[in-house]
Design a protein around this motif. Sequence first.
Motif, PDB file in Angstrom:
ATOM      1  N   PHE A 311       0.823  -1.203   0.000  1.00 18.28           N
ATOM      2  CA  PHE A 311       0.000   0.000   0.000  1.00 18.28           C
ATOM      3  C   PHE A 311       0.859   1.256   0.000  1.00 18.28           C
ATOM      4  CE2 PHE A 311      -2.417   3.450   1.796  1.00 18.28           C
ATOM      5  CZ  PHE A 311      -3.691   3.286   1.279  1.00 18.28           C
ATOM      6  N   ASN A 312       1.878   1.286   0.873  1.00 18.57           N
ATOM      7  CA  ASN A 312       2.709   2.482   0.983  1.00 18.57           C
ATOM      8  C   ASN A 312       3.626   2.656  -0.225  1.00 18.57           C
ATOM      9  OD1 ASN A 312       2.388   3.953   3.745  1.00 18.57           O
ATOM     10  ND2 ASN A 312       2.227   1.783   4.225  1.00 18.57           N
ATOM     11  N   TYR A 313       3.960   1.562  -0.896  1.00 17.97           N
ATOM     12  CA  TYR A 313       4.704   1.682  -2.147  1.00 17.97           C
ATOM     13  C   TYR A 313       3.819   2.325  -3.216  1.00 17.97           C
ATOM     14  CZ  TYR A 313       7.723   0.419  -6.084  1.00 17.97           C
ATOM     15  OH  TYR A 313       8.524   0.461  -7.201  1.00 17.97           O
ATOM     16  N   GLY A 314       2.563   1.863  -3.291  1.00 17.52           N
ATOM     17  CA  GLY A 314       1.632   2.465  -4.237  1.00 17.52           C
ATOM     18  C   GLY A 314       1.355   3.930  -3.918  1.00 17.52           C
ATOM     19  N   ALA A 315       1.357   4.266  -2.610  1.00 20.34           N
ATOM     20  CA  ALA A 315       1.094   5.643  -2.175  1.00 20.34           C
ATOM     21  C   ALA A 315       2.366   6.489  -2.113  1.00 20.34           C
ATOM     22  CB  ALA A 315       0.416   5.628  -0.805  1.00 20.34           C
ATOM     23  N   LYS A 316       3.525   5.899  -2.467  1.00 25.45           N
ATOM     24  CA  LYS A 316       4.827   6.588  -2.455  1.00 25.45           C
ATOM     25  C   LYS A 316       5.233   7.041  -1.060  1.00 25.45           C
ATOM     26  CE  LYS A 316       4.274   8.157  -7.261  1.00 25.45           C
ATOM     27  NZ  LYS A 316       5.050   7.032  -7.805  1.00 25.45           N
ATOM     28  N   ARG A 317       4.906   6.228  -0.046  1.00 22.16           N
ATOM     29  CA  ARG A 317       5.333   6.500   1.331  1.00 22.16           C
ATOM     30  C   ARG A 317       6.522   5.580   1.637  1.00 22.16           C
ATOM     31  NH1 ARG A 317       1.832   8.760   4.802  1.00 22.16           N
ATOM     32  NH2 ARG A 317       3.733   8.967   6.036  1.00 22.16           N
ATOM     33  N   PHE A 318       7.674   5.912   1.062  1.00 16.66           N
ATOM     34  CA  PHE A 318       8.832   5.018   1.100  1.00 16.66           C
ATOM     35  C   PHE A 318       9.445   4.895   2.491  1.00 16.66           C
ATOM     36  CE2 PHE A 318       8.791   6.922  -3.222  1.00 16.66           C
ATOM     37  CZ  PHE A 318       8.390   5.784  -3.898  1.00 16.66           C
ATOM     38  N   ASP A 319       9.358   5.920   3.296  1.00 16.36           N
ATOM     39  CA  ASP A 319       9.895   5.850   4.652  1.00 16.36           C
ATOM     40  C   ASP A 319       9.152   4.806   5.474  1.00 16.36           C
ATOM     41  OD1 ASP A 319       7.619   7.483   4.393  1.00 16.36           O
ATOM     42  OD2 ASP A 319       8.055   8.522   6.273  1.00 16.36           O
ATOM     43  N   ARG A 320       7.852   4.702   5.262  1.00 12.90           N
ATOM     44  CA  ARG A 320       7.044   3.750   6.014  1.00 12.90           C
ATOM     45  C   ARG A 320       7.313   2.309   5.573  1.00 12.90           C
ATOM     46  NH1 ARG A 320       2.782   5.320   8.872  1.00 12.90           N
ATOM     47  NH2 ARG A 320       1.439   3.613   8.175  1.00 12.90           N
ATOM     48  N   LEU A 321       7.496   2.108   4.272  1.00 14.51           N
ATOM     49  CA  LEU A 321       7.740   0.729   3.826  1.00 14.51           C
ATOM     50  C   LEU A 321       9.101   0.228   4.298  1.00 14.51           C
ATOM     51  CD1 LEU A 321       9.735   0.160   1.100  1.00 14.51           C
ATOM     52  CD2 LEU A 321       7.951   1.496   0.011  1.00 14.51           C
ATOM     53  N   LEU A 444      19.327  -6.533  -1.789  1.00 12.55           N
ATOM     54  CA  LEU A 444      18.680  -5.556  -0.912  1.00 12.55           C
ATOM     55  C   LEU A 444      19.389  -4.215  -0.969  1.00 12.55           C
ATOM     56  CD1 LEU A 444      16.563  -4.920   1.298  1.00 12.55           C
ATOM     57  CD2 LEU A 444      18.308  -5.615   2.967  1.00 12.55           C
ATOM     58  N   ILE A 445      20.723  -4.236  -0.945  1.00 12.08           N
ATOM     59  CA  ILE A 445      21.492  -2.987  -1.012  1.00 12.08           C
ATOM     60  C   ILE A 445      21.159  -2.224  -2.285  1.00 12.08           C
ATOM     61  CG2 ILE A 445      23.825  -2.036  -1.260  1.00 12.08           C
ATOM     62  CD1 ILE A 445      24.790  -4.311   0.593  1.00 12.08           C
ATOM     63  N   LEU A 446      21.076  -2.952  -3.398  1.00  9.04           N
ATOM     64  CA  LEU A 446      20.736  -2.312  -4.672  1.00  9.04           C
ATOM     65  C   LEU A 446      19.317  -1.742  -4.652  1.00  9.04           C
ATOM     66  CD1 LEU A 446      22.256  -4.944  -7.144  1.00  9.04           C
ATOM     67  CD2 LEU A 446      23.233  -2.724  -6.489  1.00  9.04           C
ATOM     68  N   GLU A 447      18.371  -2.480  -4.049  1.00  6.59           N
ATOM     69  CA  GLU A 447      16.980  -2.019  -4.000  1.00  6.59           C
ATOM     70  C   GLU A 447      16.838  -0.798  -3.096  1.00  6.59           C
ATOM     71  OE1 GLU A 447      13.087  -1.957  -5.180  1.00  6.59           O
ATOM     72  OE2 GLU A 447      14.669  -3.290  -5.893  1.00  6.59           O
ATOM     73  N   MET A 448      17.551  -0.788  -1.983  1.00  9.39           N
ATOM     74  CA  MET A 448      17.462   0.349  -1.072  1.00  9.39           C
ATOM     75  C   MET A 448      18.045   1.610  -1.705  1.00  9.39           C
ATOM     76  SD  MET A 448      15.762  -0.241   1.584  1.00  9.39           S
ATOM     77  CE  MET A 448      15.087  -1.571   2.590  1.00  9.39           C
ATOM     78  N   GLN A 453      16.698   6.882  -3.997  1.00  7.84           N
ATOM     79  CA  GLN A 453      16.627   7.802  -5.130  1.00  7.84           C
ATOM     80  C   GLN A 453      15.192   8.290  -5.350  1.00  7.84           C
ATOM     81  OE1 GLN A 453      18.306   5.632  -8.414  1.00  7.84           O
ATOM     82  NE2 GLN A 453      20.434   5.922  -7.727  1.00  7.84           N
ATOM     83  N   LEU A 454      14.224   7.392  -5.184  1.00 11.17           N
ATOM     84  CA  LEU A 454      12.816   7.774  -5.311  1.00 11.17           C
ATOM     85  C   LEU A 454      12.413   8.751  -4.210  1.00 11.17           C
ATOM     86  CD1 LEU A 454      11.205   4.328  -6.205  1.00 11.17           C
ATOM     87  CD2 LEU A 454      11.552   6.259  -7.729  1.00 11.17           C
ATOM     88  N   VAL A 455      12.960   8.528  -3.007  1.00  9.64           N
ATOM     89  CA  VAL A 455      12.682   9.450  -1.892  1.00  9.64           C
ATOM     90  C   VAL A 455      13.222  10.829  -2.214  1.00  9.64           C
ATOM     91  CG1 VAL A 455      13.196   9.959   0.527  1.00  9.64           C
ATOM     92  CG2 VAL A 455      12.605   7.644  -0.154  1.00  9.64           C
ATOM     93  N   ALA A 456      14.468  10.879  -2.734  1.00  7.43           N
ATOM     94  CA  ALA A 456      15.089  12.165  -3.071  1.00  7.43           C
ATOM     95  C   ALA A 456      14.296  12.880  -4.171  1.00  7.43           C
ATOM     96  CB  ALA A 456      16.530  11.945  -3.523  1.00  7.43           C
ATOM     97  N   GLN A 457      13.842  12.136  -5.161  1.00 10.89           N
ATOM     98  CA  GLN A 457      13.054  12.724  -6.236  1.00 10.89           C
ATOM     99  C   GLN A 457      11.723  13.283  -5.747  1.00 10.89           C
ATOM    100  OE1 GLN A 457      12.692   9.627  -9.184  1.00 10.89           O
ATOM    101  NE2 GLN A 457      14.896   9.614  -9.652  1.00 10.89           N
TER     102      GLN A 457
END
Length: 461
Positions: A311-321, A444-448, A453-457
């Motif tokens: 849900f939070n990925y779809g809502a772009k709440r990356f800190d929560r996921l 995992l390191i690559l995914e994080m 980057q998505l958070v920064a954007q």
Amino acid sequence: MYLMASLQAGNRLNELDKAPIGKLLFKYSLPSVVGMVVMSVYNIIDRMFIGQGVGPDAIAGLAITFPVMNVSAAFGVLIGGGAGARTSIVLGQGKRNTAEQILGNSLVMTLVFGTFYLAMFAIFMDDVLRLFGASETSLPYARDFMMFMLPGLLFNNLTFSFSNIMRATGYPKKAMWANFIGAGINVVLAPIFIFGLKWGIKGAAIATDISMLVAMIYVQQHFISTKSEIHYTRGIYNLKWDILKPILAVGAAPCIVNTAGCVINAILNHTVYRYGGDTSVAAMGIFMTFTQLAVMFVLGVCMGMQPIVGFNYGAKRFDRLKRAYWLTVAVSTVVCLLGTIASVFFPGYVARIFTTDPSLIAACEHGIPLGNVVFFVAGFQIVTTNFFQSLGEATKSIFMSLSRQVIFLLPILIVLPPVMKLDGVWLAFPISDLLAALVGLVLLILEMRKINQLVAQSRVA
């Protein structure tokens, strides 16, 4: 009444976006963990009744059925795993109609796959069981169990798969009760059928069929009701490739795990029988059953994590996921560490739950500590695989799923036993656990980095 149900459903989805992660993970994981552990416990009780009431040869026969059960489970998670993850994501995007399309298409495909594999098993049962390692001693027990178990496999798919969708739409407690209902009925009926009616191993299968049927009715009734967040309605049963493709892509990872498990179990049973006979096959069955208890606990926590991450990925709440992921890793690692301690220091107690046969207990005391010596790393690997699945990262999830069982465990099972005999089989598990965890860490390191980057954007935007 419909308005009230809609408001309650909206509150369920709103908490995925707003509630504290620790509290949310506890709320969603607890029912899943309880349900999965209860399911695992009643499987253990089933095997305990069979071992104590029928004998060690019956346990060996039951161990042969694990791959067959995995084939059924593979079809179930192909639909249910993908549908649950996709439902969370599309609800996070506000697409309720798409979620109902996923529900209807999932029902049709579950029935199609179920009809196919039940027919194949019924026609080729003896050939399938021999392929998976049945000996002349264990084959009659395996056949008796599976022939009576066939209807329950479809009932289980219609329960487990749709419990995932139930959790994804904000009903984790109802999903838990589905497992409770099935487990409770099975625990009551199994001893009656095995001991009271003297039906032996087929009595365990019939008890399981009845329990799965009742649980399936409970789950399906939820989606028939118009009070649920999404429900069966006209126009959702027509198969659509744009609906099915992401379901199958995301569900492919757990499906491949179960399918690979069939191949691994076949090789495992043949190899163990070659170097240790039916007693060692039974010991491996006890090892797998005990290990399953910890794995089911971890999978329960992952099920609680999945709707939060999706849900939070779809809502772009990356800190929560990210918080949900790391908290899930911490809990799962502790659980697997406890499994390692029990396996290394108390294997005899584990064996005596299932059997009083001295030779079988001795085989377990030797093998279980070897097999689970580094089991504490398995939690990280399982959670990370489910994390990629929750994000819809099908390729990474599939690769992670394959890493432990196919890429590492299978070659080790081929190479090590000729050199180390039966010990080589047992040691294949810790070696593959370590290697798969290292692969998971790299991915995992690559995914994080990608998520950061998505958070920064998003901050720039």
